[in-house]
Motif scaffolding. Structure first.
Motif, PDB file in Angstrom:
ATOM      1  N   THR A   1       4.188   9.490   6.211  1.00  0.00           N
ATOM      2  CA  THR A   1       5.085   8.576   6.916  1.00  0.00           C
ATOM      3  C   THR A   1       5.603   7.573   5.898  1.00  0.00           C
ATOM      4  OG1 THR A   1       3.392   6.933   7.555  1.00  0.00           O
ATOM      5  CG2 THR A   1       3.769   8.753   9.077  1.00  0.00           C
ATOM      6  N   ALA A   2       6.918   7.313   5.946  1.00  0.00           N
ATOM      7  CA  ALA A   2       7.536   6.420   4.963  1.00  0.00           C
ATOM      8  C   ALA A   2       8.952   6.082   5.415  1.00  0.00           C
ATOM      9  CB  ALA A   2       7.596   7.110   3.598  1.00  0.00           C
ATOM     10  N   PRO A   3       9.525   4.979   4.891  1.00  0.00           N
ATOM     11  CA  PRO A   3      10.930   4.684   5.178  1.00  0.00           C
ATOM     12  C   PRO A   3      11.823   5.850   4.715  1.00  0.00           C
ATOM     13  CG  PRO A   3       9.865   2.821   4.073  1.00  0.00           C
ATOM     14  CD  PRO A   3       8.907   3.968   4.027  1.00  0.00           C
TER      15      PRO A   3
ATOM     16  N   ASP B   1      -2.490  -1.170  14.727  1.00  0.00           N
ATOM     17  CA  ASP B   1      -2.592  -0.128  15.764  1.00  0.00           C
ATOM     18  C   ASP B   1      -2.418   1.283  15.203  1.00  0.00           C
ATOM     19  OD1 ASP B   1       0.106  -0.020  15.254  1.00  0.00           O
ATOM     20  OD2 ASP B   1       0.709  -0.077  17.367  1.00  0.00           O
ATOM     21  N   PHE B   2      -2.165   1.391  13.889  1.00  0.00           N
ATOM     22  CA  PHE B   2      -2.024   2.731  13.313  1.00  0.00           C
ATOM     23  C   PHE B   2      -3.313   3.538  13.464  1.00  0.00           C
ATOM     24  CE2 PHE B   2       1.811   3.802  10.634  1.00  0.00           C
ATOM     25  CZ  PHE B   2       2.633   2.885  11.262  1.00  0.00           C
ATOM     26  N   GLY B   3      -4.474   2.859  13.360  1.00  0.00           N
ATOM     27  CA  GLY B   3      -5.744   3.572  13.476  1.00  0.00           C
ATOM     28  C   GLY B   3      -5.865   4.283  14.810  1.00  0.00           C
TER      29      GLY B   3
ATOM     30  N   ALA C   1       4.776   6.265   0.402  1.00  0.00           N
ATOM     31  CA  ALA C   1       5.570   5.950  -0.802  1.00  0.00           C
ATOM     32  C   ALA C   1       5.009   4.786  -1.600  1.00  0.00           C
ATOM     33  CB  ALA C   1       7.016   5.637  -0.409  1.00  0.00           C
ATOM     34  N   GLY C   2       3.985   4.135  -1.098  1.00  0.00           N
ATOM     35  CA  GLY C   2       3.450   2.955  -1.781  1.00  0.00           C
ATOM     36  C   GLY C   2       2.597   3.319  -2.983  1.00  0.00           C
ATOM     37  N   ALA C   3       2.019   2.291  -3.583  1.00  0.00           N
ATOM     38  CA  ALA C   3       1.218   2.488  -4.798  1.00  0.00           C
ATOM     39  C   ALA C   3       0.061   3.448  -4.538  1.00  0.00           C
ATOM     40  CB  ALA C   3       0.694   1.133  -5.281  1.00  0.00           C
ATOM     41  N   VAL C   4      -0.670   3.208  -3.456  1.00  0.00           N
ATOM     42  CA  VAL C   4      -1.806   4.071  -3.133  1.00  0.00           C
ATOM     43  C   VAL C   4      -1.311   5.385  -2.531  1.00  0.00           C
ATOM     44  CG1 VAL C   4      -3.924   4.289  -1.776  1.00  0.00           C
ATOM     45  CG2 VAL C   4      -3.294   2.065  -2.742  1.00  0.00           C
ATOM     46  N   GLY C   5      -0.341   5.272  -1.614  1.00  0.00           N
ATOM     47  CA  GLY C   5       0.118   6.451  -0.884  1.00  0.00           C
ATOM     48  C   GLY C   5       0.651   7.549  -1.782  1.00  0.00           C
ATOM     49  N   HIS C   6       1.495   7.198  -2.770  1.00  0.00           N
ATOM     50  CA  HIS C   6       2.121   8.268  -3.561  1.00  0.00           C
ATOM     51  C   HIS C   6       1.100   8.941  -4.473  1.00  0.00           C
ATOM     52  CE1 HIS C   6       2.319   5.806  -7.207  1.00  0.00           C
ATOM     53  NE2 HIS C   6       3.020   6.726  -7.837  1.00  0.00           N
TER      54      HIS C   6
ATOM     55  N   ASP D   1      -5.054   6.080   6.597  1.00  0.00           N
ATOM     56  CA  ASP D   1      -4.290   4.953   7.140  1.00  0.00           C
ATOM     57  C   ASP D   1      -4.201   3.834   6.120  1.00  0.00           C
ATOM     58  OD1 ASP D   1      -3.074   2.977   8.565  1.00  0.00           O
ATOM     59  OD2 ASP D   1      -4.803   2.539   9.840  1.00  0.00           O
ATOM     60  N   LEU D   2      -2.988   3.632   5.579  1.00  0.00           N
ATOM     61  CA  LEU D   2      -2.755   2.550   4.612  1.00  0.00           C
ATOM     62  C   LEU D   2      -1.895   1.458   5.230  1.00  0.00           C
ATOM     63  CD1 LEU D   2      -2.020   4.854   1.539  1.00  0.00           C
ATOM     64  CD2 LEU D   2      -3.999   3.354   1.789  1.00  0.00           C
ATOM     65  N   VAL D   3      -1.801   1.456   6.564  1.00  0.00           N
ATOM     66  CA  VAL D   3      -0.993   0.441   7.255  1.00  0.00           C
ATOM     67  C   VAL D   3      -1.876  -0.509   8.061  1.00  0.00           C
ATOM     68  CG1 VAL D   3       0.854   0.032   8.937  1.00  0.00           C
ATOM     69  CG2 VAL D   3       1.040   1.945   7.333  1.00  0.00           C
ATOM     70  N   GLY D   4      -2.839   0.044   8.796  1.00  0.00           N
ATOM     71  CA  GLY D   4      -3.755  -0.799   9.574  1.00  0.00           C
ATOM     72  C   GLY D   4      -3.208  -1.131  10.952  1.00  0.00           C
TER      73      GLY D   4
ATOM     74  N   ASP E   1       9.869   9.543   9.490  1.00  0.00           N
ATOM     75  CA  ASP E   1      10.439   8.219   9.266  1.00  0.00           C
ATOM     76  C   ASP E   1       9.486   7.146   9.794  1.00  0.00           C
ATOM     77  OD1 ASP E   1      13.692   7.147   9.088  1.00  0.00           O
ATOM     78  OD2 ASP E   1      12.111   5.787   9.760  1.00  0.00           O
ATOM     79  N   ASP E   2       9.352   6.037   9.049  1.00  0.00           N
ATOM     80  CA  ASP E   2       8.388   5.018   9.483  1.00  0.00           C
ATOM     81  C   ASP E   2       8.804   4.311  10.770  1.00  0.00           C
ATOM     82  OD1 ASP E   2      10.422   3.502   8.384  1.00  0.00           O
ATOM     83  OD2 ASP E   2       9.081   2.082   7.389  1.00  0.00           O
ATOM     84  N   THR E   3      10.064   4.521  11.207  1.00  0.00           N
ATOM     85  CA  THR E   3      10.477   3.905  12.474  1.00  0.00           C
ATOM     86  C   THR E   3      10.249   4.860  13.657  1.00  0.00           C
ATOM     87  OG1 THR E   3      12.737   4.696  12.191  1.00  0.00           O
ATOM     88  CG2 THR E   3      12.251   2.480  11.361  1.00  0.00           C
TER      89      THR E   3
ATOM     90  N   ALA F   1       7.988  -8.645  -1.060  1.00  0.00           N
ATOM     91  CA  ALA F   1       9.356  -8.351  -0.616  1.00  0.00           C
ATOM     92  C   ALA F   1       9.479  -6.929  -0.083  1.00  0.00           C
ATOM     93  CB  ALA F   1      10.332  -8.560  -1.777  1.00  0.00           C
ATOM     94  N   GLY F   2       8.552  -6.028  -0.473  1.00  0.00           N
ATOM     95  CA  GLY F   2       8.568  -4.646   0.024  1.00  0.00           C
ATOM     96  C   GLY F   2       9.738  -3.858  -0.543  1.00  0.00           C
ATOM     97  N   HIS F   3      10.026  -2.714   0.116  1.00  0.00           N
ATOM     98  CA  HIS F   3      11.147  -1.841  -0.261  1.00  0.00           C
ATOM     99  C   HIS F   3      11.119  -1.446  -1.726  1.00  0.00           C
ATOM    100  CE1 HIS F   3      12.421  -2.578   3.709  1.00  0.00           C
ATOM    101  NE2 HIS F   3      12.638  -3.858   3.494  1.00  0.00           N
TER     102      HIS F   3
ATOM    103  N   THR G   1     -13.596   1.837   0.902  1.00  0.00           N
ATOM    104  CA  THR G   1     -13.417   0.710  -0.010  1.00  0.00           C
ATOM    105  C   THR G   1     -13.435   1.256  -1.444  1.00  0.00           C
ATOM    106  OG1 THR G   1     -15.800   0.394   0.057  1.00  0.00           O
ATOM    107  CG2 THR G   1     -14.496  -1.053   1.461  1.00  0.00           C
ATOM    108  N   PRO G   2     -12.750   0.558  -2.363  1.00  0.00           N
ATOM    109  CA  PRO G   2     -12.725   1.082  -3.728  1.00  0.00           C
ATOM    110  C   PRO G   2     -14.101   1.007  -4.373  1.00  0.00           C
ATOM    111  CG  PRO G   2     -11.258  -0.835  -3.475  1.00  0.00           C
ATOM    112  CD  PRO G   2     -12.043  -0.715  -2.224  1.00  0.00           C
ATOM    113  N   GLU G   3     -14.552   2.141  -4.866  1.00  0.00           N
ATOM    114  CA  GLU G   3     -15.838   2.176  -5.568  1.00  0.00           C
ATOM    115  C   GLU G   3     -15.651   2.892  -6.887  1.00  0.00           C
ATOM    116  OE1 GLU G   3     -18.900   3.902  -3.128  1.00  0.00           O
ATOM    117  OE2 GLU G   3     -18.363   2.549  -1.492  1.00  0.00           O
TER     118      GLU G   3
END
Ligand SMILES: NC(=O)c1ccc[n+]([C@@H]2O[C@H](COP(=O)([O-])OP(=O)(O)OC[C@H]3O[C@@H](n4cnc5c(N)ncnc54)[C@H](OP(=O)(O)O)[C@@H]3O)[C@@H](O)[C@H]2O)c1
Length: 165
Positions: A28-30, A69-71, A7-12, A64-67, A47-49, A152-154, A110-112
């Motif tokens: 995966t997302a809240p 142990d997600f990898g 749901a984030g900027a990159v993810g969506h 993987d946009l979390v980093g 669910d992200d939980t 602040a997230g969310h 990486t962004p190129e």
């Protein structure tokens, strides 16, 4: 394709680009963001939980946009030979050699800048096959406030800083 932090900027944006390429997308997302992601075409949501590694199996590619142990945990969701794209700077969570030792592949991205890719994305935006959700647009002078909102997230989608003309 499995997309973490969908749901984030990159993810969506990644969800919609993957759908435009014909992928079946699991995000995966809240839980609060699941309707937003369904509207964007996400096929399945976790669910992200929840423990995504217990329910997601045999995907071709994971982003993987979390980093952290997600990898390593995401490796278990891939099919043999599957590809993990690790996109969190400095925190890929595992080395490509580790993935190879388990019969998978891992690439740190990486962004190129690429004019060819931007042209393709511009066409998808122009014909509204993808749309970017802007949660808030702030003047450049409010950069500190934008960082506070980001920390602040969310929120869903992107925060935009508008440069003066
Ligand atoms: N390598 C590259 O090319 C590149 C380019 C841009 C960004 N990045 C990296 O990619 C990451 C994401 O960037 P972004 O701009 O999309 O961030 P963002 O807009 O802040 O989005 C992060 C999203 O992840 C969610 N989230 C947090 N923990 C989660 C979890 N455990 N499982 C699932 N979702 C979770 C957040 O939800 P809540 O806020 O509700 O918790 C939020 O929706 C950052 O680490 C950034 O550094 C890499």
């Amino acid at each position: 394709m499995l997309i973490h932090a969908a749901a984030g900027a990159v993810g969506h944006a990644a969800v919609q680009l993957a759908k435009a390429e014909g992928a079946y997308v699991i995000g995966t997302a809240p839980a609060d963001d699941h309707d937003f992601l369904r509207d964007l075409g996400t096929d399945e949501l976790v669910d992200d939980t929840a423990d995504f590694a217990a329910t997601v199996h045999s995907v071709d590619t994971a982003l993987d946009l979390v980093g952290g142990d997600f990898g390593p945990r995401t490796l278990g969701t891939l099919r043999p030979g599957g590809l993990l794209l690790a996109a969190v700077p400095g925190a890929p969570g595992l080395a490509p050699e580790e993935a190879e030792a388990r019969g998978m592949r891992c690439a740190v991205i990486t962004p190129e800048p690429s004019g060819e890719r931007l042209t393709k994305i511009a066409a998808l935006l122009a014909n509204t096959r993808i749309r970017l959700h802007v949660e808030a647009a702030l003047p450049f002078t409010d950069a500190a406030r934008a960082h506070e909102l980001g920390d602040a997230g969310h929120r869903k989608g992107a925060l935009v800083l508008a440069l003066p003309n």
